[in-house]
Design a protein around this motif. Structure first.
Motif, PDB file in Angstrom:
ATOM      1  N   VAL A 121      -9.070   3.260  -3.370  1.00  0.00           N
ATOM      2  CA  VAL A 121      -7.870   4.233  -4.174  1.00  0.00           C
ATOM      3  C   VAL A 121      -7.996   3.561  -5.238  1.00  0.00           C
ATOM      4  N   ARG A 122      -7.595   5.233  -6.230  1.00  0.00           N
ATOM      5  CA  ARG A 122      -7.316   4.709  -7.197  1.00  0.00           C
ATOM      6  C   ARG A 122      -5.517   5.043  -7.795  1.00  0.00           C
ATOM      7  N   CYS A 123      -4.848   4.457  -8.577  1.00  0.00           N
ATOM      8  CA  CYS A 123      -3.766   4.803  -9.125  1.00  0.00           C
ATOM      9  C   CYS A 123      -3.979   5.457 -10.517  1.00  0.00           C
ATOM     10  N   ARG A 124      -3.115   6.335 -10.846  1.00  0.00           N
ATOM     11  CA  ARG A 124      -2.932   6.313 -12.557  1.00  0.00           C
ATOM     12  C   ARG A 124      -1.868   6.782 -12.992  1.00  0.00           C
ATOM     13  N   HIS A 125      -0.611   5.878 -12.558  1.00  0.00           N
ATOM     14  CA  HIS A 125       0.003   5.249 -12.748  1.00  0.00           C
ATOM     15  C   HIS A 125       0.070   4.364 -13.775  1.00  0.00           C
ATOM     16  N   PRO A 126       0.748   4.466 -15.081  1.00  0.00           N
ATOM     17  CA  PRO A 126       0.533   3.401 -16.004  1.00  0.00           C
ATOM     18  C   PRO A 126       0.916   2.435 -16.158  1.00  0.00           C
ATOM     19  N   LYS A 127       1.611   1.716 -14.824  1.00  0.00           N
ATOM     20  CA  LYS A 127       1.894  -0.075 -14.529  1.00  0.00           C
ATOM     21  C   LYS A 127       1.416  -0.167 -12.763  1.00  0.00           C
ATOM     22  N   GLY A 128      -0.073   0.773 -12.588  1.00  0.00           N
ATOM     23  CA  GLY A 128      -0.802   0.997 -11.887  1.00  0.00           C
ATOM     24  C   GLY A 128      -1.599  -0.153 -11.513  1.00  0.00           C
ATOM     25  N   ALA A 129      -1.993  -1.060 -12.688  1.00  0.00           N
ATOM     26  CA  ALA A 129      -2.666  -2.688 -12.503  1.00  0.00           C
ATOM     27  C   ALA A 129      -2.275  -3.577 -11.706  1.00  0.00           C
ATOM     28  N   LEU A 130      -1.132  -3.332 -11.766  1.00  0.00           N
ATOM     29  CA  LEU A 130       0.155  -4.583 -11.018  1.00  0.00           C
ATOM     30  C   LEU A 130       0.235  -3.479  -9.973  1.00  0.00           C
ATOM     31  N   LEU A 131      -0.034  -2.825  -9.063  1.00  0.00           N
ATOM     32  CA  LEU A 131       0.194  -2.783  -7.381  1.00  0.00           C
ATOM     33  C   LEU A 131      -1.705  -3.182  -6.928  1.00  0.00           C
ATOM     34  N   GLN A 132      -1.709  -3.418  -5.952  1.00  0.00           N
ATOM     35  CA  GLN A 132      -2.929  -3.800  -5.214  1.00  0.00           C
ATOM     36  C   GLN A 132      -2.632  -2.766  -3.465  1.00  0.00           C
ATOM     37  N   VAL A 133      -3.645  -1.962  -3.337  1.00  0.00           N
ATOM     38  CA  VAL A 133      -4.042  -1.465  -2.074  1.00  0.00           C
ATOM     39  C   VAL A 133      -4.302  -2.521  -0.598  1.00  0.00           C
ATOM     40  N   LEU A 134      -2.996  -2.412  -0.116  1.00  0.00           N
ATOM     41  CA  LEU A 134      -3.658  -3.770   1.229  1.00  0.00           C
ATOM     42  C   LEU A 134      -4.541  -1.800   2.490  1.00  0.00           C
ATOM     43  N   GLU A 135      -3.949  -1.338   2.004  1.00  0.00           N
ATOM     44  CA  GLU A 135      -4.315  -0.450   3.925  1.00  0.00           C
ATOM     45  C   GLU A 135      -3.585   1.031   4.031  1.00  0.00           C
ATOM     46  N   VAL A 136      -5.160   1.697   4.283  1.00  0.00           N
ATOM     47  CA  VAL A 136      -4.356   3.324   4.461  1.00  0.00           C
ATOM     48  C   VAL A 136      -4.791   3.754   5.440  1.00  0.00           C
ATOM     49  N   SER A 137      -3.998   4.423   6.317  1.00  0.00           N
ATOM     50  CA  SER A 137      -3.046   4.842   7.578  1.00  0.00           C
ATOM     51  C   SER A 137      -3.221   5.928   7.286  1.00  0.00           C
ATOM     52  N   PRO A 138      -3.907   7.175   8.119  1.00  0.00           N
ATOM     53  CA  PRO A 138      -5.032   7.030   9.377  1.00  0.00           C
ATOM     54  C   PRO A 138      -6.380   6.392   8.711  1.00  0.00           C
ATOM     55  N   ALA A 139      -6.790   5.563   8.431  1.00  0.00           N
ATOM     56  CA  ALA A 139      -8.061   5.452   8.151  1.00  0.00           C
ATOM     57  C   ALA A 139      -9.482   6.331   8.267  1.00  0.00           C
ATOM     58  N   GLU A 140      -9.308   6.758   9.611  1.00  0.00           N
ATOM     59  CA  GLU A 140     -10.283   7.839  10.131  1.00  0.00           C
ATOM     60  C   GLU A 140      -9.869   8.987   9.865  1.00  0.00           C
ATOM     61  N   TYR A 141     -10.964  10.519   9.165  1.00  0.00           N
ATOM     62  CA  TYR A 141     -10.630  11.670   8.176  1.00  0.00           C
ATOM     63  C   TYR A 141     -11.883  12.371   8.781  1.00  0.00           C
ATOM     64  N   THR A 142     -11.084  13.613   9.665  1.00  0.00           N
ATOM     65  CA  THR A 142     -12.007  14.017  10.605  1.00  0.00           C
ATOM     66  C   THR A 142     -12.238  15.539   9.950  1.00  0.00           C
ATOM     67  N   PHE A 143     -13.306  16.463  10.351  1.00  0.00           N
ATOM     68  CA  PHE A 143     -13.547  17.491   9.655  1.00  0.00           C
ATOM     69  C   PHE A 143     -14.529  17.865  10.520  1.00  0.00           C
ATOM     70  N   THR A 144     -15.336  19.414  10.323  1.00  0.00           N
ATOM     71  CA  THR A 144     -16.751  19.286  10.655  1.00  0.00           C
ATOM     72  C   THR A 144     -17.025  20.340   9.621  1.00  0.00           C
ATOM     73  N   ILE A 145     -18.737  19.918   8.946  1.00  0.00           N
ATOM     74  CA  ILE A 145     -19.604  20.230   8.424  1.00  0.00           C
ATOM     75  C   ILE A 145     -20.544  21.014   8.967  1.00  0.00           C
ATOM     76  N   ASP A 146     -21.404  21.611   8.554  1.00  0.00           N
ATOM     77  CA  ASP A 146     -22.703  22.384   8.387  1.00  0.00           C
ATOM     78  C   ASP A 146     -23.313  21.991   7.427  1.00  0.00           C
ATOM     79  N   LYS A 147     -24.735  22.366   8.381  1.00  0.00           N
ATOM     80  CA  LYS A 147     -26.335  21.830   7.140  1.00  0.00           C
ATOM     81  C   LYS A 147     -26.829  22.791   6.750  1.00  0.00           C
TER      82      LYS A 147
END
Length: 408
Positions: A121-147
């Motif tokens: 995760v990247r934060c573009r806020h001017p004070k984003g350096a003060l933040l720490q991302v602990l968790e992403v929910s849901p962590a599984e992102y589903t999709f359907t792609i073809d070759k």
């Protein structure tokens, strides 16, 4: 003054001495302590959640979206909330480039997916350096792609035979330059037995062999290595003849042919219209064809309605017959009887085994003496055992009755 001192005599001297200066000093100390504590609280970190963050997925070259699932996630972060009170979901980005590994990955439901990680995760806020991302929910992102794949597909010529002048038909169509076409597209669009069809080949006013170029019929989602191909068309002159009075033979089940016979078949003869190459049709004889009623599925005597008629070619090596039309197409009614006669099943069981054997041998003895069925078969060429079964029972009976007719 002395009276006032006597009123506060119970207060300790250390407090009474220079009281107001000490009082204001205490108030000032309390104010300083409150200010320091408040400033410390401002710098303490808190844990809070940012909702509706949209990950961005980019495909590698050679892959396409089949089903794109726009799924939003929530971020659990730690930091000074008071300094970051204006945070928005748009201040965060979660970017992934997916390809072969994501194409192969399958979750427990059989769907393709990618695992979202907090460290990505990247934060573009001017004070984003003060933040720490602990968790992403849901962590599984589903999709359907073809070759995107490349396949070689066979060519198939499309044409309208009715466009040819009367008396002509297509003998063959070939592709002299290339037999297959390279097609590129998503893998799910390719299926077993798939072909690339041409646009209809123009046949009007053609009475001789010719070569021309024709465009390919497009297929949505696929691209071809070429837009048009060369086709070589060979034509043949056709003829049509009618053969009337064709006798109808019967196809009986092999296991029933010895015990069943046809009592009545109407009509006994039909008309056959044969279409094909001129040389073949002009030299065709009635005995080269066999018209028969298909009773191969019967199991017992009875009356059978709308029995379909079939045809077969008896003469070996006959080629060039494109169609045989039989009129009528079906026999309205065929009566099949038991050769044993009108005996009840109970009486048939009483016949001695020796008599049964003798009755079974009688057709073989007649066949051995007369040998007419075999002689008749050899006149039309080397028939297979299956075709010999098609010989009409009535014909066999009529052959057997010739001596009686002579007596008369």
């Amino acid at each position: 003054m002395s009276e006032e001192k006597s009123k506060f005599r119970w207060v300790p001297h250390i407090i009474r001495h220079d009281f107001w200066r000490k009082f204001f000093a205490l108030i000032f100390a309390m104010l300083v302590t409150a200010t320091v504590y408040s400033d410390k609280r401002k710098h303490e970190d808190e844990v809070f959640v940012i909702h509706n963050v949209q990950p961005a997925l980019t495909l590698e070259s050679g892959f396409v979206w089949k089903t794109r699932n726009l799924q939003q996630v929530s971020l659990t972060v730690r930091g000074p909330k008071t300094k970051l009170f204006d945070l928005k979901p748009e201040d965060f980005s979660l970017d992934y480039v997916i390809g072969e590994q994501a194409y192969q990955n399958r979750n427990e439901n059989g769907r393709q997916y990618v695992t979202l990680k907090a460290e990505d995760v990247r934060c573009r806020h001017p004070k984003g350096a003060l933040l720490q991302v602990l968790e992403v929910s849901p962590a599984e992102y589903t999709f359907t792609i073809d070759k995107i794949v490349t396949r070689e597909l066979p060519l198939k010529a499309e044409y309208a035979a009715e466009d040819l002048p009367k008396g002509y038909t297509v003998r063959s169509i070939t592709f002299p330059d290339e037999k297959k076409i390279k097609a590129v597209g998503p893998e799910h669009l390719f299926r077993k037995g798939m072909t690339v069809n041409t646009m209809p080949i123009p046949l009007k006013d053609h009475v001789a062999d010719f070569t021309t170029s024709v465009r390919l019929h497009p297929i949505d989602g696929l691209s071809f290595s070429t837009d048009q191909v060369t086709v070589s068309v060979k034509l043949k002159k056709t003829a049509r003849t009618e053969i009337r009075g064709m006798k109808v033979s019967l196809m009986l089940p092999p296991e029933q042919s010895g015990s069943l016979a046809v009592e009545k078949i109407e009509p006994a003869t039909v008309k056959a219209t044969v279409t094909g190459e001129k040389n073949t049709v002009e030299n065709l004889k009635p005995e080269d064809l066999l018209i028969y009623a298909d009773l191969s599925n019967i199991t017992s005597a009875g009356t059978y309605k709308d029995v379909p008629l079939r045809y077969g070619v008896l003469k070996p090596g006959v080629e060039g017959i494109s169609a045989v039309f039989i009129s009528p197409l079906v026999i309205p009614e065929i009566t099949v009887v038991d050769k044993a006669g009108p005996l009840s099943p109970a009486l048939r069981e009483l016949i001695k085994p020796e008599e049964k054997k003798a009755e079974e041998k009688k057709p073989e003895e007649k066949k051995a003496d007369g040998k007419k069925p075999e002689e008749k078969a050899t006149k039309t060429g080397p028939l297979s055992s299956a075709l010999r079964e098609l010989i009409k029972p009535e014909e066999k009976k009529s052959d057997g009755k010739k001596p009686e007719e002579k007596k008369k």
